[in-house]
Motif scaffolding. Structure first.
Motif, PDB file in Angstrom:
ATOM      1  N   GLY A 219       0.805  -1.214   0.000  1.00 30.65           N
ATOM      2  CA  GLY A 219       0.000   0.000   0.000  1.00 30.65           C
ATOM      3  C   GLY A 219       0.837   1.262   0.000  1.00 30.65           C
ATOM      4  O   GLY A 219       0.301   2.361   0.050  1.00 30.65           O
TER       5      GLY A 219
ATOM      6  N   ARG B 214       2.807   4.202  -1.582  1.00 34.43           N
ATOM      7  CA  ARG B 214       2.974   4.849  -2.882  1.00 34.43           C
ATOM      8  C   ARG B 214       3.856   6.068  -2.688  1.00 34.43           C
ATOM      9  O   ARG B 214       3.788   6.737  -1.662  1.00 34.43           O
ATOM     10  CB  ARG B 214       1.619   5.249  -3.463  1.00 34.43           C
ATOM     11  CG  ARG B 214       0.873   4.072  -4.028  1.00 34.43           C
ATOM     12  CD  ARG B 214      -0.429   4.511  -4.661  1.00 34.43           C
ATOM     13  NE  ARG B 214      -1.239   3.341  -4.961  1.00 34.43           N
ATOM     14  CZ  ARG B 214      -2.001   2.719  -4.074  1.00 34.43           C
ATOM     15  NH1 ARG B 214      -2.078   3.179  -2.843  1.00 34.43           N
ATOM     16  NH2 ARG B 214      -2.706   1.666  -4.407  1.00 34.43           N
TER      17      ARG B 214
ATOM     18  N   PHE C  27       4.541   9.624  -3.187  1.00 34.23           N
ATOM     19  CA  PHE C  27       3.794  10.823  -3.567  1.00 34.23           C
ATOM     20  C   PHE C  27       4.657  12.070  -3.615  1.00 34.23           C
ATOM     21  O   PHE C  27       4.160  13.155  -3.802  1.00 34.23           O
ATOM     22  CB  PHE C  27       2.655  11.071  -2.572  1.00 34.23           C
ATOM     23  CG  PHE C  27       1.488  10.150  -2.763  1.00 34.23           C
ATOM     24  CD1 PHE C  27       0.794  10.140  -3.957  1.00 34.23           C
ATOM     25  CD2 PHE C  27       1.096   9.295  -1.748  1.00 34.23           C
ATOM     26  CE1 PHE C  27      -0.281   9.294  -4.136  1.00 34.23           C
ATOM     27  CE2 PHE C  27       0.020   8.448  -1.920  1.00 34.23           C
ATOM     28  CZ  PHE C  27      -0.664   8.444  -3.116  1.00 34.23           C
TER      29      PHE C  27
ATOM     30  N   TYR D 151       1.579  19.634  -6.324  1.00 34.23           N
ATOM     31  CA  TYR D 151       0.353  20.054  -5.655  1.00 34.23           C
ATOM     32  C   TYR D 151       0.601  21.271  -4.774  1.00 34.23           C
ATOM     33  O   TYR D 151      -0.212  22.200  -4.745  1.00 34.23           O
ATOM     34  CB  TYR D 151      -0.216  18.903  -4.830  1.00 34.23           C
ATOM     35  CG  TYR D 151      -1.463  19.275  -4.079  1.00 34.23           C
ATOM     36  CD1 TYR D 151      -2.618  19.653  -4.766  1.00 34.23           C
ATOM     37  CD2 TYR D 151      -1.511  19.252  -2.688  1.00 34.23           C
ATOM     38  CE1 TYR D 151      -3.766  20.011  -4.095  1.00 34.23           C
ATOM     39  CE2 TYR D 151      -2.663  19.609  -2.003  1.00 34.23           C
ATOM     40  CZ  TYR D 151      -3.784  19.985  -2.716  1.00 34.23           C
ATOM     41  OH  TYR D 151      -4.921  20.342  -2.036  1.00 34.23           O
TER      42      TYR D 151
ATOM     43  N   LYS E  48      -1.266  24.712  -5.154  1.00 37.21           N
ATOM     44  CA  LYS E  48      -2.034  25.211  -4.015  1.00 37.21           C
ATOM     45  C   LYS E  48      -1.751  26.684  -3.771  1.00 37.21           C
ATOM     46  O   LYS E  48      -2.668  27.488  -3.624  1.00 37.21           O
ATOM     47  CB  LYS E  48      -1.612  24.421  -2.777  1.00 37.21           C
ATOM     48  CG  LYS E  48      -2.748  23.762  -2.095  1.00 37.21           C
ATOM     49  CD  LYS E  48      -2.353  22.725  -1.072  1.00 37.21           C
ATOM     50  CE  LYS E  48      -1.205  23.027  -0.164  1.00 37.21           C
ATOM     51  NZ  LYS E  48      -0.994  21.936   0.814  1.00 37.21           N
TER      52      LYS E  48
END
Lengths: 295, 275
Positions: free
Chosen positions: A12, A14, A16, A23, A27
């Motif tokens: 599980g 990942r 990022f 991002y 933002k």
């Protein structure tokens, strides 16, 4: 078949980091753009207020003449006076009445309190145009008995109608927070209920009363639609007056000057309030820590 | 609290009942009757003649405009407003009150004046262009884009405040638990934070949707009278003292509002996120 070693991704995980970087830039850009959007009109008003030319489409030179000119604009001054007259009467009355109404509503059983609080939301949630139009119809029916009702009186009544609910809404949570024993203790000590209310409960909820007052003032000063339908006899508040004048495309830049002054004034007031609040808190904390040490 | 204080609520109950119900009943009555200022009492009768107004194409277009713009505004305000509210919650800045103050500060200056100044800079030759040398909007004066922009940035603070109020109440332990149980931050947001803040989204949406649906000043100023909302028709009926038609349209808007209040009470019993 061959590749049945579980990789970290199968658990599980990942990666990022790359996406997060993109991002976070996105933002920041978005925040800046939205804040610019929120402030665009205020910035333009400020620019227009220091523009030397009366022409709104060209910036010629910086000048503060429109600020000096505010007092000379008779119509504008009259509208400002009317606005403050209506709002101050409505705010004072709404704060005073709303506080006692909230205490009364709080004393009701839970079931009927929920019902009345629901009804209390109606003036807040109802669209301005419906509130304004329906109140206007009612006042018009009253005109049979009181022919000169439209003007200051109807405006204050209409403003009370939508400001009291805000006071109640901000006082109610504070009432819920107060210790019910407080009231009992005061009465055990021989104070009459209403004296206890004024001496004990009101001081405990004064933060709620204050924020209710601020909200009532804000709503009242900036109201357009409800006032628009319920004024009469040339009693214009600032919004109604501006709305009428922009139709004639002949707005004096002093309005922008006044608006900018008001914005700056509000900003300074809020920051000052915040600063004082903080100092008070700081003192309290000091006291508390001192008590902790000494005990 | 002392039961004796119930008396204090009595005047308010009378006040609310009178000012909420009497005007609405008057409005419904006037929309169903031939009552007007020049009629004598004996001639008053109920009639459905005003209802023709609802099938006129101008009314239908106005309703369509109001609904489309209100929905679009609410959606955009939801996306952008939620984002800002979430950023305020996440920000390391300690004093959240100051951040919120900066968000709502524009609301303290006059709505009509702000809209008018937006309309000014949306025209081809404007004051910003004469300073910075180019036109930030292009020439969108009088178009739907101008109206949408004005509506979104006028009402977004309501959304930000409502969502922030709901976000603030979320216990951080829940988020930690979600992360400990193996959710990615993104999944944590969708499965834990968003559902818990949904109450605020509903309140915020209603507080954006209703004033947009029933507004008339912003569309009139920003579209230069080209895009007609239902509020503009009511305003015109008011100016030409056709109160029967105005009342009828106001009743229709009221139905939408009651629907929304009903929706709100399903999510938020005592109006906690209203402030």
């Amino acid at each position: 078949m061959e590749n049945n070693r579980a990789s970290i991704k199968d658990y599980g995980y990942r990666d990022f980091t790359k996406l997060n970087k993109i991002y976070s830039i996105f933002k920041k850009v978005l925040v800046v753009l939205i804040v610019l959007g929120l402030y665009l009109s205020i910035i333009v008003i400020a620019i227009q207020s220091i523009n030397e030319s009366r022409n709104l489409s060209i910036f010629t030179n910086i000048s503060f003449q429109w600020y000096a000119n505010i007092l000379q604009e008779e119509e504008l001054m009259q509208a400002i006076k009317n606005t403050f007259l209506v709002s101050s009467i409505a705010t004072v009355l709404a704060t005073f009445l709303g506080t006692f109404f909230a205490v009364g509503l709080y004393a009701l059983s839970k079931k009927s309190r929920v019902l009345w609080m629901l009804l209390n939301n109606v003036p807040i949630l109802n669209a301005d145009i419906v509130t304004g139009f329906s109140l206007m119809l009612m006042f018009r029916l009253l005109m049979v008995v009181f022919p000169n009702i439209f003007g200051l009186f109807t405006l204050v009544m209409a403003h009370l109608f939508f400001t009291i609910p805000y006071v109640i809404l901000s006082v109610m949570p504070k009432l819920k927070e107060t210790d019910p024993n407080l009231m009992d203790a005061a009465m055990d000590l021989g104070v009459k209920p209403y004296k206890a209310l004024i001496k004990v409960v009101i001081p405990a909820i004064k933060a709620g009363i204050f924020s209710g007052m601020l909200l009532a003032l804000t709503m009242s000063i900036d109201d357009f639609a409800i006032s628009y339908f319920n004024t009469g006899a040339g009693f214009d508040n600032l919004s109604i007056w501006i709305y009428a004048v922009i139709g004639r495309r002949n707005l004096t830049p002093s309005v922008y000057a006044f608006s900018t002054l008001l914005t700056l004034f509000t900003l300074v007031g809020l920051l000052l309030y915040q600063f004082l609040q903080r100092q008070k808190k700081g003192k309290k904390d000091e006291k508390n820590s001192f008590n902790n040490i000494s005990s | 609290m002392n039961k004796e204080f119930k008396v204090l609520a009595k005047p308010y109950m009378v006040w609310l009942s009178v000012l909420v119900f009497v005007p609405i009943i008057a409005m419904i009555f006037i929309s169903f009757s031939n009552l007007n200022s020049s009629i004598s009492v004996s001639e008053i009768a109920l009639s459905l003649s005003h209802f023709k107004l609802l099938w006129e194409s101008s009314t239908i277009i106005a309703f369509r405009n109001s609904l489309i713009f209100a929905s679009a505004t609410t959606f955009i305000c939801f996306v952008l407003g939620y984002f800002i509210a979430y950023e305020i919650k996440l920000s390391k800045f300690k004093n959240k009150f100051i951040l919120l103050t900066f968000v709502i500060l524009p609301m303290w200056s006059n709505l009509i004046l702000r809209t008018e100044s937006l309309a000014n800079i949306m025209s081809e030759n404007n004051i910003l262009k004469s300073i910075i040398g180019f036109n930030i909007f292009g020439n969108i004066s009088g178009t739907w884009m101008a109206v949408l922009f004005g509506l979104v940035f006028t009402y977004m603070p309501f959304m930000i405040l409502s969502v922030y109020t709901a976000l603030e109440k979320i216990d951080y332990a829940l988020e930690e638990a979600a992360l400990d149980l193996g959710l990615t931050p993104f999944k944590k947001f969708w499965k834990v934070v968003f559902p818990l803040s949904f109450k605020g989204v509903v309140t915020g949406s209603i507080m954006v949707f209703l004033p947009t649906l029933a507004g008339f000043a912003i569309p009139k100023i920003l579209s230069r009278g080209r895009i007609v909302f239902i509020g503009n028709i009511i305003e015109n009926k008011f100016i030409y003292t056709n109160y029967n038609h105005g009342a009828l349209l106001a009743v229709v808007i009221l139905i939408f509002i009651l629907g929304s209040i009903f929706l709100l009470t399903k999510f938020d019993k005592e109006g906690e996120t209203l402030l």
